[in-house]
Design a protein around this motif. Structure first.
Motif, PDB file in Angstrom:
ATOM      1  N   ARG A   9      -9.804  68.693 -16.492  1.00 49.14           N
ATOM      2  CA  ARG A   9      -9.466  69.884 -17.282  1.00 49.14           C
ATOM      3  C   ARG A   9      -8.599  69.535 -18.484  1.00 49.14           C
ATOM      4  NH1 ARG A   9      -8.253  74.626 -12.774  1.00 49.14           N
ATOM      5  NH2 ARG A   9     -10.352  74.668 -11.866  1.00 49.14           N
ATOM      6  N   LEU A  10      -7.794  68.483 -18.366  1.00 47.85           N
ATOM      7  CA  LEU A  10      -7.064  68.036 -19.554  1.00 47.85           C
ATOM      8  C   LEU A  10      -8.048  67.579 -20.620  1.00 47.85           C
ATOM      9  CD1 LEU A  10      -4.530  67.283 -21.153  1.00 47.85           C
ATOM     10  CD2 LEU A  10      -4.564  65.059 -19.975  1.00 47.85           C
ATOM     11  N   ALA A  11      -9.042  66.777 -20.243  1.00 49.90           N
ATOM     12  CA  ALA A  11     -10.034  66.301 -21.214  1.00 49.90           C
ATOM     13  C   ALA A  11     -10.807  67.468 -21.816  1.00 49.90           C
ATOM     14  CB  ALA A  11     -10.988  65.311 -20.546  1.00 49.90           C
ATOM     15  N   TRP A  12     -11.229  68.405 -20.974  1.00 47.09           N
ATOM     16  CA  TRP A  12     -11.971  69.550 -21.498  1.00 47.09           C
ATOM     17  C   TRP A  12     -11.098  70.408 -22.407  1.00 47.09           C
ATOM     18  CZ3 TRP A  12     -13.648  70.827 -15.820  1.00 47.09           C
ATOM     19  CH2 TRP A  12     -14.575  69.860 -15.390  1.00 47.09           C
ATOM     20  N   GLY A  13      -9.811  70.521 -22.059  1.00 47.13           N
ATOM     21  CA  GLY A  13      -8.909  71.274 -22.921  1.00 47.13           C
ATOM     22  C   GLY A  13      -8.701  70.608 -24.261  1.00 47.13           C
ATOM     23  N   LEU A  14      -8.556  69.288 -24.262  1.00 54.23           N
ATOM     24  CA  LEU A  14      -8.416  68.563 -25.523  1.00 54.23           C
ATOM     25  C   LEU A  14      -9.680  68.698 -26.372  1.00 54.23           C
ATOM     26  CD1 LEU A  14      -6.650  65.298 -24.277  1.00 54.23           C
ATOM     27  CD2 LEU A  14      -5.603  67.209 -25.511  1.00 54.23           C
ATOM     28  N   LYS A  15     -10.824  68.679 -25.722  1.00 54.38           N
ATOM     29  CA  LYS A  15     -12.090  68.878 -26.441  1.00 54.38           C
ATOM     30  C   LYS A  15     -12.095  70.246 -27.127  1.00 54.38           C
ATOM     31  CE  LYS A  15     -17.014  69.637 -25.295  1.00 54.38           C
ATOM     32  NZ  LYS A  15     -18.003  69.534 -24.198  1.00 54.38           N
ATOM     33  N   ARG A  16     -11.688  71.283 -26.403  1.00 52.64           N
ATOM     34  CA  ARG A  16     -11.644  72.632 -26.985  1.00 52.64           C
ATOM     35  C   ARG A  16     -10.690  72.690 -28.176  1.00 52.64           C
ATOM     36  NH1 ARG A  16      -7.866  76.331 -26.245  1.00 52.64           N
ATOM     37  NH2 ARG A  16      -7.106  75.440 -24.276  1.00 52.64           N
ATOM     38  N   VAL A  17      -9.517  72.083 -28.022  1.00 48.68           N
ATOM     39  CA  VAL A  17      -8.535  72.093 -29.115  1.00 48.68           C
ATOM     40  C   VAL A  17      -9.087  71.369 -30.335  1.00 48.68           C
ATOM     41  CG1 VAL A  17      -6.240  71.338 -29.814  1.00 48.68           C
ATOM     42  CG2 VAL A  17      -6.580  72.299 -27.530  1.00 48.68           C
ATOM     43  N   CYS A  18      -9.731  70.230 -30.105  1.00 45.35           N
ATOM     44  CA  CYS A  18     -10.322  69.489 -31.230  1.00 45.35           C
ATOM     45  C   CYS A  18     -11.336  70.343 -31.974  1.00 45.35           C
ATOM     46  CB  CYS A  18     -10.977  68.200 -30.722  1.00 45.35           C
ATOM     47  SG  CYS A  18      -9.829  66.875 -30.304  1.00 45.35           S
ATOM     48  N   LEU A  19     -12.194  71.019 -31.238  1.00 48.41           N
ATOM     49  CA  LEU A  19     -13.183  71.890 -31.882  1.00 48.41           C
ATOM     50  C   LEU A  19     -12.496  72.991 -32.673  1.00 48.41           C
ATOM     51  CD1 LEU A  19     -15.756  72.195 -28.950  1.00 48.41           C
ATOM     52  CD2 LEU A  19     -16.132  71.012 -31.126  1.00 48.41           C
ATOM     53  N   ASN A  20     -11.463  73.587 -32.100  1.00 49.75           N
ATOM     54  CA  ASN A  20     -10.744  74.660 -32.800  1.00 49.75           C
ATOM     55  C   ASN A  20     -10.076  74.166 -34.079  1.00 49.75           C
ATOM     56  OD1 ASN A  20     -11.484  76.444 -30.788  1.00 49.75           O
ATOM     57  ND2 ASN A  20      -9.532  76.353 -29.704  1.00 49.75           N
ATOM     58  N   LEU A  21      -9.690  72.889 -34.092  1.00 44.60           N
ATOM     59  CA  LEU A  21      -9.051  72.314 -35.282  1.00 44.60           C
ATOM     60  C   LEU A  21     -10.064  71.850 -36.324  1.00 44.60           C
ATOM     61  CD1 LEU A  21      -6.190  70.217 -33.609  1.00 44.60           C
ATOM     62  CD2 LEU A  21      -5.963  72.381 -34.852  1.00 44.60           C
ATOM     63  N   GLY A  22     -11.339  71.924 -35.983  1.00 44.51           N
ATOM     64  CA  GLY A  22     -12.374  71.565 -36.951  1.00 44.51           C
ATOM     65  C   GLY A  22     -13.011  70.206 -36.752  1.00 44.51           C
ATOM     66  N   VAL A  23     -12.711  69.527 -35.637  1.00 44.40           N
ATOM     67  CA  VAL A  23     -13.374  68.251 -35.354  1.00 44.40           C
ATOM     68  C   VAL A  23     -14.841  68.528 -35.004  1.00 44.40           C
ATOM     69  CG1 VAL A  23     -13.418  66.220 -33.852  1.00 44.40           C
ATOM     70  CG2 VAL A  23     -11.220  67.240 -34.529  1.00 44.40           C
ATOM     71  N   ARG A  24     -15.743  67.762 -35.591  1.00 37.19           N
ATOM     72  CA  ARG A  24     -17.170  67.892 -35.263  1.00 37.19           C
ATOM     73  C   ARG A  24     -17.486  66.886 -34.150  1.00 37.19           C
ATOM     74  NH1 ARG A  24     -17.289  67.657 -40.939  1.00 37.19           N
ATOM     75  NH2 ARG A  24     -18.554  65.760 -41.026  1.00 37.19           N
ATOM     76  N   ILE A  25     -17.898  67.393 -33.003  1.00 38.75           N
ATOM     77  CA  ILE A  25     -18.129  66.561 -31.822  1.00 38.75           C
ATOM     78  C   ILE A  25     -19.614  66.531 -31.500  1.00 38.75           C
ATOM     79  CG2 ILE A  25     -17.653  66.277 -29.350  1.00 38.75           C
ATOM     80  CD1 ILE A  25     -14.965  67.614 -29.778  1.00 38.75           C
ATOM     81  N   THR A  44      -6.801  60.937 -30.335  1.00 35.07           N
ATOM     82  CA  THR A  44      -6.823  60.420 -31.712  1.00 35.07           C
ATOM     83  C   THR A  44      -7.370  61.462 -32.673  1.00 35.07           C
ATOM     84  OG1 THR A  44      -7.128  58.173 -30.847  1.00 35.07           O
ATOM     85  CG2 THR A  44      -7.650  58.540 -33.170  1.00 35.07           C
ATOM     86  N   ALA A  45      -8.452  62.117 -32.297  1.00 33.65           N
ATOM     87  CA  ALA A  45      -9.030  63.149 -33.160  1.00 33.65           C
ATOM     88  C   ALA A  45      -8.058  64.317 -33.342  1.00 33.65           C
ATOM     89  CB  ALA A  45     -10.345  63.639 -32.569  1.00 33.65           C
ATOM     90  N   LEU A  46      -7.427  64.748 -32.260  1.00 31.27           N
ATOM     91  CA  LEU A  46      -6.490  65.865 -32.339  1.00 31.27           C
ATOM     92  C   LEU A  46      -5.297  65.522 -33.234  1.00 31.27           C
ATOM     93  CD1 LEU A  46      -5.320  67.964 -29.271  1.00 31.27           C
ATOM     94  CD2 LEU A  46      -3.700  67.259 -31.013  1.00 31.27           C
ATOM     95  N   LEU A  47      -4.719  64.356 -33.006  1.00 32.56           N
ATOM     96  CA  LEU A  47      -3.561  63.947 -33.803  1.00 32.56           C
ATOM     97  C   LEU A  47      -3.921  63.763 -35.276  1.00 32.56           C
ATOM     98  CD1 LEU A  47      -2.041  61.396 -31.257  1.00 32.56           C
ATOM     99  CD2 LEU A  47      -1.020  63.582 -31.929  1.00 32.56           C
ATOM    100  N   ALA A  48      -5.133  63.269 -35.534  1.00 30.69           N
ATOM    101  CA  ALA A  48      -5.564  63.096 -36.925  1.00 30.69           C
ATOM    102  C   ALA A  48      -5.613  64.436 -37.650  1.00 30.69           C
ATOM    103  CB  ALA A  48      -6.932  62.417 -36.971  1.00 30.69           C
ATOM    104  N   LYS A  49      -6.099  65.468 -36.976  1.00 27.15           N
ATOM    105  CA  LYS A  49      -6.155  66.792 -37.596  1.00 27.15           C
ATOM    106  C   LYS A  49      -4.772  67.408 -37.722  1.00 27.15           C
ATOM    107  CE  LYS A  49      -9.398  68.870 -38.638  1.00 27.15           C
ATOM    108  NZ  LYS A  49     -10.097  68.971 -39.948  1.00 27.15           N
ATOM    109  N   GLU A  50      -3.883  67.123 -36.780  1.00 28.65           N
ATOM    110  CA  GLU A  50      -2.522  67.631 -36.910  1.00 28.65           C
ATOM    111  C   GLU A  50      -1.789  66.965 -38.071  1.00 28.65           C
ATOM    112  OE1 GLU A  50      -1.344  69.172 -32.427  1.00 28.65           O
ATOM    113  OE2 GLU A  50      -0.672  67.172 -33.078  1.00 28.65           O
ATOM    114  N   ARG A  51      -2.049  65.679 -38.283  1.00 34.84           N
ATOM    115  CA  ARG A  51      -1.418  64.987 -39.411  1.00 34.84           C
ATOM    116  C   ARG A  51      -1.952  65.483 -40.742  1.00 34.84           C
ATOM    117  NH1 ARG A  51      -0.459  58.559 -38.318  1.00 34.84           N
ATOM    118  NH2 ARG A  51       0.427  58.663 -36.217  1.00 34.84           N
ATOM    119  N   ASP A  52      -3.253  65.729 -40.793  1.00 33.37           N
ATOM    120  CA  ASP A  52      -3.878  66.143 -42.044  1.00 33.37           C
ATOM    121  C   ASP A  52      -5.011  67.116 -41.714  1.00 33.37           C
ATOM    122  OD1 ASP A  52      -5.136  66.503 -44.451  1.00 33.37           O
ATOM    123  OD2 ASP A  52      -5.643  64.393 -44.777  1.00 33.37           O
ATOM    124  N   PRO A  53      -4.728  68.417 -41.705  1.00 36.10           N
ATOM    125  CA  PRO A  53      -5.761  69.395 -41.336  1.00 36.10           C
ATOM    126  C   PRO A  53      -7.004  69.331 -42.214  1.00 36.10           C
ATOM    127  CG  PRO A  53      -3.593  70.418 -41.332  1.00 36.10           C
ATOM    128  CD  PRO A  53      -3.425  69.061 -41.947  1.00 36.10           C
TER     129      PRO A  53
END
Length: 474
Positions: free
Chosen positions: A204-220, A58-67
């Motif tokens: 590793r999928l979860a950890w990869g998604l976490k990394r991508v979210c951080l790279n997109l600017g999600v604050r975790i 959800t966090a990743l898709l939200a940033k892809e929809r609206d960076p």
């Protein structure tokens, strides 16, 4: 309950002697460190509660929809530590917990649901490749195998129903054909979904998604449980142990854990599932069984097993027992169940006698959320400011990405192909309060086991549950 021969008990006890009581996937030197907990207050456009697949997608898709959207994600422990990091790694296209469940509940829109599921799995594969997520993603497909004669009829009927709907990609296998793929003396036939399932390393999928979210600017913020949800003027506020998060909108991806929207809680119950992982197998051991194309497999019982090969030549063997705790109480006490591990090990050697002497390196269990329709449900609260998705019933590795899109559609107030689905607009029946839930689930489990022992014949209780749209999936 299985009665175990003393010789079999000695064999499985020896095979389990050195098994570590931790999920194999999380026992990984590449596991990322925890991110700091929230201290003080935060403000954002979208708060995502939960750091499993549901929240991360959800966090990743939200940033892809609206960076430019400010997104914060809070997680009670660490991303991927619960069901997202300890499942079997079967990433299915199905959004309906299998073709049969979808046909029974949404026959008029199943073709569309299947197409949406295929697109969703393609999008997961694309995301993994685009962001170089190292999760051993393999589009191997899955074979559902018959181990009892009546299950052959079930597979044949499913194939014919899918064909009538114009769905392709399923290949029926007779006894010789299925054993040419994976050689077990218990296999009588199979149905191979060639493209609809991928195998992957779930943590590793979860950890990869976490990394991508951080790279997109999600604050975790990890080690930050959400304790209470309430209105705060024009925003929502979620209280945590050391601060609050104020957000215009909130997406809840807490699944098996009690929802911050209390009226949602009766729609799910926790069920504990268990798995074993073998030591790495030698090339000679693997050649004794075949399995060269590395498909995932599951048998056709109500109390079924799922099994697959990992990238490092181990075999995961899980399922069968499904344990419901009275009152739906979660706790560490049920995360390890030696009697279930012994039962699973005995079934493993019955399925693959060629692997006599193989030992297990890991044994673990954990809770998943289930609902009475066995597939995810969705909704909003607080005048549309809060969205939730839950009830994936063990098939959330792929479907949670679709659920993230649904939650974002609902928060946007958009009419989309997803929000127009009956699956999205309607909810399952809630579970009754205790002790009725405990009694009903217990009777259903007993009836499912009895059906397995009686050639698949469902008793009056199960037939009644089918008519009411209720049940309990193993």
């Amino acid at each position: 309950m299985d009665v175990m021969d003393p010789a079999v008990l000695r064999r499985v006890t020896a095979a389990l002697r050195d098994a570590r009581p931790v999920p194999y996937w999380l026992d990984d030197p590449g596991r990322p460190g925890a991110l700091p907990a929230l201290t003080g207050d935060e403000r954002c456009d979208l708060l995502v509660v939960g750091g499993g697949y549901s929240g991360l997608w959800t966090a990743l898709l939200a940033k892809e929809r609206d960076p430019g959207r400010e997104v914060v994600l809070i997680e009670a422990r660490e991303a991927g530590w619960a069901a997202s990091g300890r499942n079997g790694g079967f990433c299915a296209a199905s959004l309906t917990h299998g073709f049969g469940n979808g046909l029974a509940r949404w026959p008029h829109e199943l073709r569309n649901l299947e197409a949406l599921g295929e697109r969703n799995l393609d999008a997961i594969e694309s995301t993994v490749a685009r962001h170089a997520i190292d999760c051993a993603f393999e589009r191997t497909g899955e074979i559902d195998v018959a181990t009892e004669p009546y299950q052959l009829d079930d597979l044949r009927e499913r194939y014919e129903q899918a064909t009538r709907l114009g769905l392709t990609g399923l290949e029926p296998l007779d006894r010789d054909a299925v054993r040419a793929e994976v050689d077990s003396p218990t296999f009588l036939g199979g149905l191979w979904d060639r493209r609809g399932v991928a195998m992957l390393h779930p943590a590793r999928l979860a950890w990869g998604l976490k990394r991508v979210c951080l790279n997109l600017g999600v604050r975790i913020h990890e080690h930050t449980p959400g304790l209470e949800l309430a209105r705060s003027g024009a925003s929502m506020a979620v209280r945590t142990p050391h601060g609050r998060v104020f957000a215009r909108q909130v997406a809840l991806g807490t699944n098996v854990f009690p929802s911050l929207v209390k009226r949602v809680r009766p729609y799910t119950v926790p069920v504990y599932d268990y798995a074993l992982m073998t030591e790495p197998l030698t090339p000679e051991q693997l050649s004794a069984v075949g399995w060269r194309r590395r498909q995932g497999l599951a048998d056709g019982g109500n109390r079924f097993h799922y099994f697959r090969i990992t990238a490092d030549r181990r075999v995961l063997w899980g399922g069968y027992d499904a344990v419901y705790p009275y009152g739906g109480r979660l706790g560490a006490g049920l995360e390890h169940r030696p009697e279930t591990y012994r039962r699973l090990a005995s079934h493993f050697f019955r399925c693959f006698p060629q692997w006599e002497g193989v030992r297990f390196s890991h044994a673990w269990g954990g809770a998943i959320d289930t609902c009475t329709r066995f597939a995810a449900f969705f909704g909003t609260a607080y005048g549309g400011r809060v969205a939730y998705a839950a009830g994936y019933t063990g098939l959330g590795v792929g479907a949670t990405r679709f659920g993230g899109d649904v939650m974002l559609d609902l928060l946007a107030g958009e009419r989309t192909e997803r929000t127009e689905l009956a699956m999205v607009r309607a909810k399952p029946l809630p579970f009754p309060p205790e002790p009725a839930a405990w009694a009903g689930i217990g009777i259903t489990q007993w009836s499912l086991a009895r059906a397995d022992a009686r050639g698949g014949r469902r008793n009056v209780w199960l037939r009644t549950m089918d008519r009411l749209g209720l049940g309990f999936d193993s």
